[in-house]
Motif scaffolding. Sequence first.
Motif, PDB file in Angstrom:
ATOM      1  N   ALA A  73       0.828  -1.211   0.000  1.00  0.00           N
ATOM      2  CA  ALA A  73       0.000   0.000   0.000  1.00  0.00           C
ATOM      3  C   ALA A  73       0.860   1.257   0.000  1.00  0.00           C
ATOM      4  O   ALA A  73       1.973   1.275   0.542  1.00  0.00           O
ATOM      5  CB  ALA A  73      -0.941   0.001   1.202  1.00  0.00           C
ATOM      6  N   THR A  85      -1.809   8.167   0.149  1.00  0.00           N
ATOM      7  CA  THR A  85      -2.662   8.727  -0.898  1.00  0.00           C
ATOM      8  C   THR A  85      -2.019   9.926  -1.577  1.00  0.00           C
ATOM      9  O   THR A  85      -2.177  10.131  -2.784  1.00  0.00           O
ATOM     10  CB  THR A  85      -4.024   9.131  -0.312  1.00  0.00           C
ATOM     11  N   ILE A 112      -3.198  10.022  -5.419  1.00  0.00           N
ATOM     12  CA  ILE A 112      -3.292   8.787  -6.193  1.00  0.00           C
ATOM     13  C   ILE A 112      -4.753   8.377  -6.336  1.00  0.00           C
ATOM     14  O   ILE A 112      -5.484   8.265  -5.344  1.00  0.00           O
ATOM     15  CB  ILE A 112      -2.479   7.663  -5.539  1.00  0.00           C
ATOM     16  N   SER A 113      -5.176   8.173  -7.575  1.00  0.00           N
ATOM     17  CA  SER A 113      -6.519   7.655  -7.841  1.00  0.00           C
ATOM     18  C   SER A 113      -6.512   6.135  -7.862  1.00  0.00           C
ATOM     19  O   SER A 113      -7.405   5.483  -7.306  1.00  0.00           O
ATOM     20  CB  SER A 113      -7.028   8.200  -9.180  1.00  0.00           C
ATOM     21  N   SER A 114      -5.508   5.573  -8.522  1.00  0.00           N
ATOM     22  CA  SER A 114      -5.368   4.112  -8.581  1.00  0.00           C
ATOM     23  C   SER A 114      -3.966   3.771  -9.061  1.00  0.00           C
ATOM     24  O   SER A 114      -3.302   4.601  -9.692  1.00  0.00           O
ATOM     25  CB  SER A 114      -6.414   3.504  -9.529  1.00  0.00           C
ATOM     26  N   GLN A 115      -3.532   2.570  -8.755  1.00  0.00           N
ATOM     27  CA  GLN A 115      -2.255   2.106  -9.278  1.00  0.00           C
ATOM     28  C   GLN A 115      -2.491   1.433 -10.629  1.00  0.00           C
ATOM     29  O   GLN A 115      -3.528   0.808 -10.856  1.00  0.00           O
ATOM     30  CB  GLN A 115      -1.594   1.148  -8.296  1.00  0.00           C
ATOM     31  N   VAL A 116      -1.528   1.604 -11.528  1.00  0.00           N
ATOM     32  CA  VAL A 116      -1.662   1.139 -12.905  1.00  0.00           C
ATOM     33  C   VAL A 116      -0.892  -0.162 -13.088  1.00  0.00           C
ATOM     34  O   VAL A 116       0.313  -0.230 -12.785  1.00  0.00           O
ATOM     35  CB  VAL A 116      -1.124   2.215 -13.883  1.00  0.00           C
ATOM     36  N   GLU A 117      -1.596  -1.166 -13.542  1.00  0.00           N
ATOM     37  CA  GLU A 117      -0.942  -2.445 -13.822  1.00  0.00           C
ATOM     38  C   GLU A 117      -0.256  -2.364 -15.187  1.00  0.00           C
ATOM     39  O   GLU A 117      -0.693  -1.654 -16.088  1.00  0.00           O
ATOM     40  CB  GLU A 117      -1.978  -3.577 -13.829  1.00  0.00           C
ATOM     41  N   ARG A 125       6.598   0.922 -10.229  1.00  0.00           N
ATOM     42  CA  ARG A 125       5.182   1.170 -10.034  1.00  0.00           C
ATOM     43  C   ARG A 125       4.764   2.491 -10.693  1.00  0.00           C
ATOM     44  O   ARG A 125       5.517   3.465 -10.718  1.00  0.00           O
ATOM     45  CB  ARG A 125       4.862   1.185  -8.532  1.00  0.00           C
ATOM     46  N   ALA A 178       1.139   5.152 -11.257  1.00  0.00           N
ATOM     47  CA  ALA A 178      -0.151   5.464 -10.657  1.00  0.00           C
ATOM     48  C   ALA A 178      -0.884   6.490 -11.496  1.00  0.00           C
ATOM     49  O   ALA A 178      -0.271   7.383 -12.097  1.00  0.00           O
ATOM     50  CB  ALA A 178       0.020   5.983  -9.240  1.00  0.00           C
ATOM     51  N   GLU A 179      -2.201   6.336 -11.533  1.00  0.00           N
ATOM     52  CA  GLU A 179      -3.065   7.379 -12.067  1.00  0.00           C
ATOM     53  C   GLU A 179      -3.272   8.404 -10.962  1.00  0.00           C
ATOM     54  O   GLU A 179      -3.621   8.035  -9.826  1.00  0.00           O
ATOM     55  CB  GLU A 179      -4.402   6.793 -12.509  1.00  0.00           C
ATOM     56  N   SER A 201      -4.340  12.591  -9.590  1.00  0.00           N
ATOM     57  CA  SER A 201      -5.066  13.846  -9.773  1.00  0.00           C
ATOM     58  C   SER A 201      -4.237  14.967  -9.158  1.00  0.00           C
ATOM     59  O   SER A 201      -3.700  14.826  -8.046  1.00  0.00           O
ATOM     60  CB  SER A 201      -6.438  13.778  -9.096  1.00  0.00           C
TER      61      SER A 201
END
Length: 215
Positions: free
Chosen positions: A66, A69, A99-104, A110, A112-113, A115
């Motif tokens: 984790a 944010t 961070i909105s989400s982590q990008v695979e 790593r 991340a998407e 904002s």
Amino acid sequence: MRKFKDLPGIIPVFPLPGALLLPRSNMPLHIFEPRYLTMLDDALKTPERLIGMIQPDTGPHSADDALMTIGCAGRITQFNETEDGRYMITLTGISRYRISSQVEGFAPYRRAEVSWEGFEKDMGPEEHDPAFDRAKFLALLERFFSAKGLNTDWETLQDAEDELLVNSLSMLLDFSPEDKQALLEAPSLSTRRETLVTLIEFALHSGGDGEDILQ
């Protein structure tokens, strides 16, 4: 002036506990792990040359991978390659992000998407702190440095602009990752200065010095 709408929606993120980057401040980094060397090479190929500093979220109920944010993205403004393939780089803080989400994906590092909304002031002019009592702050800081056995150039601190002084100390002083995150998330320079004072006072009290300096 750069606007948040001009910044990318997906950035590489570099999780590093205790590392604090703030807007308009500089952070030196030593890059040597293969995945982060790849991240650096990829970032240098982009127009923005951004790397998002972020702290791991080590809370008791957090997953092992984790992340916090909120982090701060920095632009690679200096880099030098050593003979054995490592890099010494400098990141200059551009803006905090959420961070909105982590990008695979297939990258070894790593991503991340993110904002940038809510942090527009980060990309504006230098902040000032009208309520800053510099003499009282430096008196407290001198006690803290003495208690910790630290040395500094007091003349430089005396002459430094408000933002440079507060942000540099926030980045450099040895506080816990949780405290560093509180300094990062402070909504204004005044709030960050107040948080910094609280942390310094707490450290002095914890060290057995109970005299109140700033109230």
